[in-house]
Each structure stands twice: as structure tokens, then as C-alpha cells.
Design an enzyme around this catalytic site. Sequence first.
Site, PDB file in Angstrom:
ATOM      1  N   ASP A   1       0.808  -1.217   0.000  1.00 54.58           N
ATOM      2  CA  ASP A   1       0.000   0.000   0.000  1.00 54.58           C
ATOM      3  C   ASP A   1       0.843   1.269   0.000  1.00 54.58           C
ATOM      4  O   ASP A   1       0.478   2.281   0.603  1.00 54.58           O
ATOM      5  CB  ASP A   1      -0.976  -0.002   1.206  1.00 54.58           C
ATOM      6  CG  ASP A   1      -1.780  -1.285   1.251  1.00 54.58           C
ATOM      7  OD1 ASP A   1      -2.167  -1.770   0.178  1.00 54.58           O
ATOM      8  OD2 ASP A   1      -2.012  -1.803   2.358  1.00 54.58           O
TER       9      ASP A   1
ATOM     10  N   LYS B   1       1.782   1.939  -5.233  1.00 55.09           N
ATOM     11  CA  LYS B   1       2.286   1.340  -6.493  1.00 55.09           C
ATOM     12  C   LYS B   1       1.320   1.608  -7.643  1.00 55.09           C
ATOM     13  O   LYS B   1       1.730   1.873  -8.766  1.00 55.09           O
ATOM     14  CB  LYS B   1       2.463  -0.182  -6.316  1.00 55.09           C
ATOM     15  CG  LYS B   1       3.462  -0.550  -5.237  1.00 55.09           C
ATOM     16  CD  LYS B   1       3.555  -2.052  -5.025  1.00 55.09           C
ATOM     17  CE  LYS B   1       2.347  -2.652  -4.360  1.00 55.09           C
ATOM     18  NZ  LYS B   1       2.134  -2.273  -2.957  1.00 55.09           N
TER      19      LYS B   1
ATOM     20  N   GLY C   1      -4.675  -4.439  -3.438  1.00 56.42           N
ATOM     21  CA  GLY C   1      -5.687  -3.397  -3.558  1.00 56.42           C
ATOM     22  C   GLY C   1      -4.971  -2.110  -3.928  1.00 56.42           C
ATOM     23  O   GLY C   1      -4.150  -1.620  -3.159  1.00 56.42           O
ATOM     24  N   HIS C   2      -5.233  -1.631  -5.120  1.00 56.03           N
ATOM     25  CA  HIS C   2      -4.573  -0.407  -5.579  1.00 56.03           C
ATOM     26  C   HIS C   2      -5.632   0.649  -5.842  1.00 56.03           C
ATOM     27  O   HIS C   2      -6.550   0.418  -6.623  1.00 56.03           O
ATOM     28  CB  HIS C   2      -3.813  -0.650  -6.891  1.00 56.03           C
ATOM     29  CG  HIS C   2      -2.864  -1.808  -6.825  1.00 56.03           C
ATOM     30  ND1 HIS C   2      -1.875  -1.901  -5.899  1.00 56.03           N
ATOM     31  CD2 HIS C   2      -2.777  -2.909  -7.600  1.00 56.03           C
ATOM     32  CE1 HIS C   2      -1.193  -3.019  -6.097  1.00 56.03           C
ATOM     33  NE2 HIS C   2      -1.730  -3.656  -7.112  1.00 56.03           N
TER      34      HIS C   2
ATOM     35  N   GLN D   1       1.868  -6.500  -3.624  1.00 57.77           N
ATOM     36  CA  GLN D   1       2.430  -6.642  -2.273  1.00 57.77           C
ATOM     37  C   GLN D   1       3.751  -5.865  -2.146  1.00 57.77           C
ATOM     38  O   GLN D   1       3.896  -4.845  -2.776  1.00 57.77           O
ATOM     39  CB  GLN D   1       2.608  -8.122  -1.891  1.00 57.77           C
ATOM     40  CG  GLN D   1       1.283  -8.837  -1.633  1.00 57.77           C
ATOM     41  CD  GLN D   1       0.509  -9.126  -2.892  1.00 57.77           C
ATOM     42  OE1 GLN D   1       1.020  -9.718  -3.825  1.00 57.77           O
ATOM     43  NE2 GLN D   1      -0.734  -8.722  -2.936  1.00 57.77           N
TER      44      GLN D   1
END
Length: 429
Positions: free
Chosen positions: A13, A16, A40-41, A223
Site C-alpha cells: 500500500d 504502487k 488493492g490499488h 504486495q
Amino acid sequence: MPAIVIVGAQWGDEGKGKATDLLGGRVDYVVKPNGGNNAGHTVVVGGEKYELKLLPAGILSPNVVPVIGNGVVVNLEALFDEIDGLNARGADTSQLRISANSHLVAPYHQVMDKVTERFLGKRAIGTTGRGIGPAYMDKVARLGIRAQDLFDESILRQKVEGSLRQKNELLVKVYNRRDIGVDEIVDYFLSFAERLRPMIVDSSLLLNDALDENKVVLLEGGQATFLDVDHGTYPFVTSSNPTAGGASVGSGIGPTRISRVVGIVKAYTTRVGAGPFPTELFDDMGEYLQKTGGEFGVNTGRPRRCGWYDSVLARYASRVNGFTDYFLTKLDVLTGLDRIPVCVAYDVDGIRHDEMPITQTDFHHAEPIFEYFDGWTEDITKARTFEDLPGNAQSYIRALEKLSGTRFSAIGVGPDREQTIVLHDLITG
Ligand code: GDP
Ligand code: IMO
Ligand code: MG
């Protein structure tokens, strides 16, 4: 053109997705080499917010071919839900390509993830519950189902039988759950086959051909370094290799074709799930960073644990990834603080460690040794050059850079694509 890799330098987080999106207009292919829908982006484009889990953030850039590499574990239900959601908002996903060798997450992997976590009790990892670990376990145990298996029903059935035989024993006899039928799983997979078929490629061939044609390929790691199963804070890690070497394995692009490795690092540190975190804050400051930084997981909605910037982690990440550049994100979140602590080394049972301790036991005992930097109060969200930043913010950045082992090439001053200061070009160097 060579390939470029984006890697999270902390526990995920870091931003990215934003970094990929920023480069999206200048790259031809964006590849996800590892992980699955545990990621989760959040990407903000012109005020519009998108949340991506399984798909690489590059899917939002027109003219980019998004690719899911062989190193990914794909949950097909999640994949098509995400595609449908993006299509409903007008995004074009028609170019998406998926490696024939990528592994599939089966419903039984999610069941195994949940029951093993429960069984671990106090020692639980705090996984996302998406079945990621069990899917990688099957891959390594040679019991996995790959995307290509959907196109040969008899092979698919044999493989599902093989995988379920052992799992049903465990589910029924150890975990006290119902067994899972082969037909149920085969039917589940086959229901996606026709929709998946046109997307399936030899992604290594596709990407190497693209590089031969001078196209720009961006590998967007999911990740992060400290969640890497080899280099992270094992066992509190994910089950893939999010570090730079994993991007090569997970895409079929040889290391000699990669020219830049960009580490994404937050101006403070966060972590979701269990595991050691030396600079973690348990007071109002932790809550302040959580609120100001909006530190709530995209994937599971869990609040992220927050702490100060840890340059010991940053130096380690620089080394194991061979970073060429750092992209420092979320500097704006620190605006308004009187002074900003930065961890420069650890005290482990009275002994100073300038680098990561070798053992897990020592890392669990690590107490941060802080240096303090003066803060700033000016709004920096509109800064677009280094000189636009207040003097104290400039000094903070320069100090972090010196401590972190790699030059800082970009600074994030807000979530939007535009809210970035570029010091060195991330593609050409
Ligand atoms: P990822 O998993 O590494 O892509 O990161 P996430 O999207 O899970 O979390 C990063 C969060 O920070 C997202 O909500 C981004 O929109 C946001 N973000 C990224 N860069 C910046 C920045 O420079 N400033 C601020 N305020 N937010 C940022
Ligand atoms: P992005 O790509 C933050 C964490 C989980 C858990 C551990 C193992 O958005 O940075 P898993 O479900 O992978 O077996 O969980 O890893 N984790 C993440 N934390 N960001 C992520 O992805 C993560 N993906 C996994 O919280 O601690
Ligand atoms: Mg994330």
C-alpha cells in the site's frame, strides 16, 4: 526498450497503483507478475477513484496492453467481476491478456485459507482470506490448476480430483468441514472457460517480442518487499515473491532485460495483518496518520497499522531489489507535524543494529532509534517542483534519501496522478 519494475518497499500500500498509472501514458504493456486479488490499488484519475485488486493498475491507461503473468494466482470470479465493474465505468479492458501458465484460485483455496488461519489462533497471519497462500501451496506441491487446464476437460477433472483428494481428507478429518465435490469445482471452472479463452497467451513470448520491438514494458509488483516469502518478515508474509527477482520469474522476462527497478516507499510506514513492525505507533499519532493518510485497506477494509519511516527497512529493500530509484509517496500526509521522527537504526537488547537483524527473534525485539526532523505547515499538494516545497520538507526528503540507499526520483504530494514531483525520469533514468 528494456523493462521497468515497480516494487513496494515496505509492507504494501505504498502507492504502487498511482506510480503505474503515472507512467501509464508512456508504456505499452503493464504486467502483474505476482500475487492475486489480495492486492488493492487505489488510482485517482482526474478526481475519479478506481480500486483495483487483481488487475494491474495499467489497465486504466488507454493504449496499454495489461498482462497477468504466469506468477499470478487468478480468481476467475474476481477477475470477471472486476472487468465488468470497469467496463460499466467506460474503461476498455479488451486488451487484457492472461498467461496460460497462471494458476487459478479455486473455491477450496479460500476455504483452506480461512480454516488454517482459524487453526493458527494467536499465530494467525491475518491474511486477506482470498485463498492466496493455499493456491501457491498447490502450485509448489504440483497440485495446482492452471488457466490452460480449462481447455481440456479431462485433464481438468483429473487435476481437480488429485487436488481435492488430499484437501477433503483435511477438511473433513482435521477441520470438521464438509467435503467438496469434484463436479462442483469442474463446473465452476468450466463456466469461465469460453470467456477466458481469447485472453490466454504465452505471456513470456508476447512480452519478449514486445521488448524486441522496442516497446516499453512495466512490471507492476503486487504486495511488497517485507511481504516476500523469501526476503520478508517470514512467516508474516504473503506466499509469492513481490521483490524484483520475482517480477522476472513471474513474467518470463529475463533479468538482463530489466533496466530500472523503482521502489515505492511511503513517507511513513503502514502494515495490514499481523507481524513485527518496529516503528508502529500505538498512540494518538498512529491514529492521526491513519486518519490523515486514509489508511484503510482497499481489499478487506481493515485499518492499517501506522508508524514512522524506517530507513533500516528502506536500505534493506534497496539492497534485495537492486533499486535504481525510489518514489517517495504521501509526503503531504506529514504536513502540519511539528517534528518528524525517522528510524535510523534499531536497538536490539542493548546493541545497535544499523541493518536488519539476521534473526526473527532479534527483529521482534528491535526498538527504533530515531532522529528528528523539523516539520512544515505549508500546503504542499500543489507543489510540482522540488523548489516549490518548503525548506523543511526539502531537508526531510534529502535526509531520508541519504539514509535509504537509493536516490529519490519522484515525490508524491497527493493521490492524483498530477500530484507528483519528478526529479529523475523513472523510465529513462
Ligand atoms: P498500492 O497497493 O501500493 O497500489 O497502494 P494503495 O492504493 O493500496 O494505497 C495507497 C493509497 O495512497 C491510495 O489511496 C492512493 O490513492 C494514495 N496515494 C498514493 N500516493 C499518494 C500521495 O502522494 N499522497 C496522498 N495523500 N495519497 C497518495
Ligand atoms: P498491495 O498490492 C498490504 C498481507 C495481508 C497479510 C499477508 C498475507 O495492495 O500492496 P495473503 O492474503 O497474501 O496470504 O496475506 O500479506 N497483504 C497485503 N498487505 N497490501 C497488500 O497488497 C497485501 N497483500 C497481502 O494483510 O498480512
Ligand atoms: Mg494496496
